[in-house]
Write a protein that holds these residues in place. Structure first.
Motif, short mmCIF file in Angstrom:
data_model
loop_
_atom_site.label_atom_id
_atom_site.label_comp_id
_atom_site.label_asym_id
_atom_site.label_seq_id
_atom_site.Cartn_x
_atom_site.Cartn_y
_atom_site.Cartn_z
N THR A 153 -5.22 6.35 5.43
CA THR A 153 -6.11 6.26 4.17
C THR A 153 -5.39 6.02 2.93
O THR A 153 -4.25 6.45 2.68
CB THR A 153 -6.71 8.00 3.82
OG1 THR A 153 -7.31 8.47 4.73
CG2 THR A 153 -7.59 7.95 2.34
N PRO A 154 -5.85 4.88 2.42
CA PRO A 154 -5.06 4.00 1.52
C PRO A 154 -5.44 4.95 0.10
O PRO A 154 -6.10 5.51 -0.44
CB PRO A 154 -5.76 2.78 1.11
CG PRO A 154 -7.08 3.01 1.68
CD PRO A 154 -7.02 3.82 2.67
N LEU A 155 -4.19 5.11 -0.65
CA LEU A 155 -4.06 5.74 -1.67
C LEU A 155 -3.81 5.01 -3.07
O LEU A 155 -4.44 5.27 -4.05
CB LEU A 155 -3.06 7.00 -1.99
CG LEU A 155 -2.48 7.91 -0.85
CD1 LEU A 155 -1.51 8.98 -0.93
CD2 LEU A 155 -3.94 8.41 -0.34
N LEU A 156 -2.89 4.03 -2.84
CA LEU A 156 -2.76 2.90 -4.09
C LEU A 156 -2.56 1.61 -3.33
O LEU A 156 -2.14 1.65 -2.21
CB LEU A 156 -1.65 3.25 -4.74
CG LEU A 156 -1.73 4.36 -5.82
CD1 LEU A 156 -0.27 4.76 -6.69
CD2 LEU A 156 -2.92 4.06 -6.95
N VAL A 157 -2.86 0.57 -4.02
CA VAL A 157 -2.50 -0.85 -3.65
C VAL A 157 -2.17 -1.78 -4.75
O VAL A 157 -2.75 -1.50 -5.81
CB VAL A 157 -3.76 -1.52 -2.44
CG1 VAL A 157 -5.00 -1.92 -3.46
CG2 VAL A 157 -2.92 -2.66 -1.71
N TRP A 179 1.03 -1.33 -0.07
CA TRP A 179 -0.01 0.11 0.11
C TRP A 179 0.67 1.24 0.12
O TRP A 179 1.84 1.41 0.67
CB TRP A 179 -1.06 0.00 1.15
CG TRP A 179 -1.72 -1.13 1.56
CD1 TRP A 179 -1.35 -2.11 2.16
CD2 TRP A 179 -2.89 -1.31 1.31
NE1 TRP A 179 -2.21 -3.32 2.24
CE2 TRP A 179 -3.45 -2.63 1.74
CE3 TRP A 179 -4.03 -0.30 0.66
CZ2 TRP A 179 -4.93 -3.03 1.63
CZ3 TRP A 179 -5.42 -0.76 0.57
CH2 TRP A 179 -5.61 -2.39 1.29
N LEU A 180 0.36 2.39 -0.60
CA LEU A 180 0.60 3.62 -0.38
C LEU A 180 -0.54 4.40 0.44
O LEU A 180 -1.55 4.16 -0.21
CB LEU A 180 1.03 4.38 -1.98
CG LEU A 180 1.44 5.85 -1.63
CD1 LEU A 180 2.67 6.11 -0.69
CD2 LEU A 180 1.42 6.63 -3.10
N ALA A 181 -0.02 4.91 1.58
CA ALA A 181 -1.24 5.45 2.37
C ALA A 181 -0.79 6.75 2.83
O ALA A 181 0.51 6.99 2.97
CB ALA A 181 -1.33 4.39 3.55
N VAL A 195 4.68 3.55 2.96
CA VAL A 195 4.58 2.43 2.10
C VAL A 195 4.49 1.36 3.25
O VAL A 195 5.13 1.22 4.09
CB VAL A 195 5.62 2.53 1.24
CG1 VAL A 195 5.59 0.81 0.51
CG2 VAL A 195 5.40 3.18 0.16
N LEU A 196 3.50 0.65 3.10
CA LEU A 196 3.58 -0.58 3.94
C LEU A 196 2.62 -1.72 3.47
O LEU A 196 2.40 -1.73 2.29
CB LEU A 196 2.58 -0.23 5.43
CG LEU A 196 1.10 -0.11 5.14
CD1 LEU A 196 0.37 -0.38 6.24
CD2 LEU A 196 0.73 1.70 4.84
#
Length: 209
Positions: free
Chosen positions: A152-156, A127-129, A137-138
């Motif tokens: 808040t997730p931005l991308l996964v 994830w980018l959050a 990043v996690l």
């Protein structure tokens, strides 16, 4: 009950990064199976008729692991489809600035994102959050999700083998590099960043009946 959301583009739209065969199998088989399992298990747990975010919260409260895993997978996949686009672009505006503040450059974010995903042991999601105004990043394991989380997730990007094995075999790193470079939906990520700033509602699973 919840419904399987349609893809926001044609099966072949993300080629050559992701083949139409992979998209058909991933969406029509894997995602559909998670949705089917959620509807069955939610009914058994007395959570039928709720939206998916509420089902996830209810499963967590009840420690209903099987329902939680399937509901997380259903949510993550729906979010994942919107994280991709055939319209190649680059981050701009406030998202570009936020990336610079945390990672220095877009290349710095790419390195962190690809490394986190490639080094993740077993199945899961990278994830980018955004958390309290700062990007991170996690990764999460298996059906772990950021639905109902403070971040808040931005991308996964999907790290399960069914997401890439037909196209890349065991080479997850190359899949992540091509995904980041060619199909990541930066306009969607920017909208999610605006949601993290309280400017509008964040993404929600949209196909609850």
């Amino acid at each position: 009950m919840i419904k399987l959301p349609p893809l926001p583009y044609a099966y072949e739209a993300l080629e050559p990064a992701i083949s139409a065969e992979t998209m058909r199998t991933h969406h029509d088989k894997h995602h559909a199976k998670y949705v089917e399992a959620v509807n069955k298990l939610a009914g058994e747990a007395g959570l039928d008729g709720r939206d998916l975010e509420a089902i996830i919260a209810g499963a967590e409260a009840r420690k209903a692991t099987k329902l939680l895993n399937n509901a997380g997978q259903a949510w993550n996949h729906a979010f994942f489809w919107d994280c991709m686009t055939p319209e190649r672009g680059a981050p701009g505006g406030e998202l570009e600035s936020a990336i610079g503040e945390t990672f220095g450059t877009l290349e710095g974010l790419r390195d962190a994102f690809v490394k986190e995903g490639a080094d993740h042991f077993g199945s899961g999601w990278v994830w980018l959050a955004c958390d309290q105004g700062r990007l991170s990043v996690l990764s999460t394991h298996d059906g772990g999700t950021l639905a109902n989380r403070p971040q808040t997730p931005l991308l996964v990007c999907d790290l399960w083998e069914h997401a890439y094995y037909l196209d890349y075999k065991q080479d997850r790193k190359t899949f992540l590099e091509r995904w980041f470079d060619t199909v990541a939906n930066w306009a969607f990520a920017e909208s999610q960043l605006e949601a993290a700033q309280g400017r509008h509602e964040p993404w929600h699973f949209r196909m609850a009946a």
